[in-house]
Design a protein around this motif. Structure first.
Motif, mmCIF file in Angstrom:
data_model
loop_
_atom_site.group_PDB
_atom_site.id
_atom_site.type_symbol
_atom_site.label_atom_id
_atom_site.label_comp_id
_atom_site.label_asym_id
_atom_site.label_seq_id
_atom_site.Cartn_x
_atom_site.Cartn_y
_atom_site.Cartn_z
ATOM 1 N N ARG A 72 29.558 41.217 51.682
ATOM 2 C CA ARG A 72 30.029 41.424 50.381
ATOM 3 C C ARG A 72 31.483 40.989 50.290
ATOM 4 O O ARG A 72 31.819 40.048 49.167
ATOM 5 C CB ARG A 72 29.880 42.659 49.646
ATOM 6 C CG ARG A 72 28.462 43.097 49.722
ATOM 7 C CD ARG A 72 28.361 44.523 48.902
ATOM 8 N NE ARG A 72 26.982 45.266 48.815
ATOM 9 C CZ ARG A 72 26.191 44.716 48.062
ATOM 10 N NH1 ARG A 72 26.540 43.859 47.174
ATOM 11 N NH2 ARG A 72 24.938 45.242 47.905
ATOM 12 N N ALA A 73 32.388 41.246 51.070
ATOM 13 C CA ALA A 73 33.730 40.993 51.144
ATOM 14 C C ALA A 73 33.956 39.156 51.146
ATOM 15 O O ALA A 73 34.643 38.678 50.479
ATOM 16 C CB ALA A 73 34.596 41.591 52.184
ATOM 17 N N GLU A 76 32.609 37.637 47.982
ATOM 18 C CA GLU A 76 33.226 37.732 46.426
ATOM 19 C C GLU A 76 34.042 36.677 46.395
ATOM 20 O O GLU A 76 34.047 36.429 45.078
ATOM 21 C CB GLU A 76 34.296 39.026 46.759
ATOM 22 C CG GLU A 76 35.042 39.383 45.317
ATOM 23 C CD GLU A 76 35.640 40.978 45.623
ATOM 24 O OE1 GLU A 76 36.356 41.179 44.680
ATOM 25 O OE2 GLU A 76 35.538 41.267 46.445
ATOM 26 N N LYS A 81 27.144 37.449 44.358
ATOM 27 C CA LYS A 81 26.750 38.680 44.645
ATOM 28 C C LYS A 81 25.588 38.600 45.277
ATOM 29 O O LYS A 81 24.299 38.573 44.751
ATOM 30 C CB LYS A 81 26.414 39.590 43.441
ATOM 31 C CG LYS A 81 27.672 39.628 42.638
ATOM 32 C CD LYS A 81 27.678 40.711 41.350
ATOM 33 C CE LYS A 81 28.853 41.037 40.774
ATOM 34 N NZ LYS A 81 28.571 41.882 39.548
#
Length: 275
Positions: A72-73, A76, A81
């Motif tokens: 997810r990092a 971003e 997503k």
């Protein structure tokens, strides 16, 4: 419906670079990213022409507790997503079935092989089998993340090369990136690519996208590859001989993957045509 990419994530530095390539691909083409974080070292993919058991090396199970947060990092900054796949069906207790209803799949050069063995010119046997059986193109990434800014299709005039060209046109139209063609001709087929492109009905779509057509008619094939842009995504048909059948390293497909450090989108023999 938005196109979708399957990515099997390994929570290592090499896996980070591979995921960055998928993220750039998805961002550039507005493709939804679906990530599978392995729960075991094997999983199954049921293709129409083959059932493949994917055997992963142990690095895919490193630090699985924070793999999703790492993914997810990384996603971003791209404004993406990702969706995370949770296996629903199991052929056996430790053998999850991973769906195949995707438009692309990202693969490193090897998935069961230790990273020390993976290098330019090497494609692992399971990756080869995925390419051979898949109905969607396979994004084979370079070892280190590098953005691509153009698309180069290797086009020789065959019906399979036409499928690769259709994918190249589709990617260029979606991304706005310029399209280059690369043709290596000899006396036997010097006029064939031009004639086949005109006969394919694709020329009207190719023409407004086309930046450069590299028509190489002299010198060796390896030497001619220097003309390909270093920051291009290569779209290459992988079918029949060499890469998928005889493993003959003299085939043009094998030469391309052994010599070129670029990211490649490989179009296998069962891959459906691009839009």
């Amino acid at each position: 419906m938005a196109e979708r990419m399957l990515h099997v994530f390994r929570n290592t530095p090499l896996g980070r670079e591979t995921l960055l390539q998928s993220l750039h691909f998805c961002k550039t083409l507005s493709v939804a990213l679906h990530i599978y974080i392995p729960v075991s070292r094997q999983f199954l993919m049921y293709f129409e022409h083959d059932m493949i058991q994917i055997d992963l090396d142990a690095s895919y199970l490193i630090s699985t507790d924070n793999a999703e947060s790492h993914a997810r990092a990384l996603a971003e900054p791209f404004g993406i997503k990702p969706y995370f796949i949770q296996p629903k069906n199991y052929t056996a207790a430790q053998l999850p079935d991973i769906p195949i209803h995707f438009d692309y799949m990202c693969c490193p050069r090897g998935i069961i092989d230790l990273s020390a063995k993976i290098g330019l010119g090497y494609i692992g046997p399971k990756v080869r089998r995925i390419i051979k059986s898949s109905i969607f193109p396979i994004l084979m990434t370079s070892g280190v993340y590098k953005a691509w800014h153009g698309i180069t299709v290797f086009y020789g005039g065959s019906s399979n090369a036409e499928t690769a060209l259709r994918w190249g046109v589709h990617l260029s139209e979606k991304s706005g990136r310029p399209l280059d063609l690369f043709t290596y001709a000899d006396i036997r087929n010097a006029d064939r690519p031009d004639a086949r492109l005109q006969a394919s009905g694709l020329w009207d779509r190719v023409r407004p996208l086309l930046r450069t057509w590299h028509k190489i008619d002299q010198g060796g094939f390896k030497e001619s590859l220097y003309a390909v842009d270093h920051d291009a995504l290569l779209v290459v048909g992988a079918y029949g001989h060499g890469l998928l059948k005889d493993f003959v390293y003299g085939s043009k497909m094998e030469v391309i993957q052994r010599w070129m450090p670029n990211n490649m989108l490989l179009i296998g023999p069962h891959c459906v045509s691009g839009n």
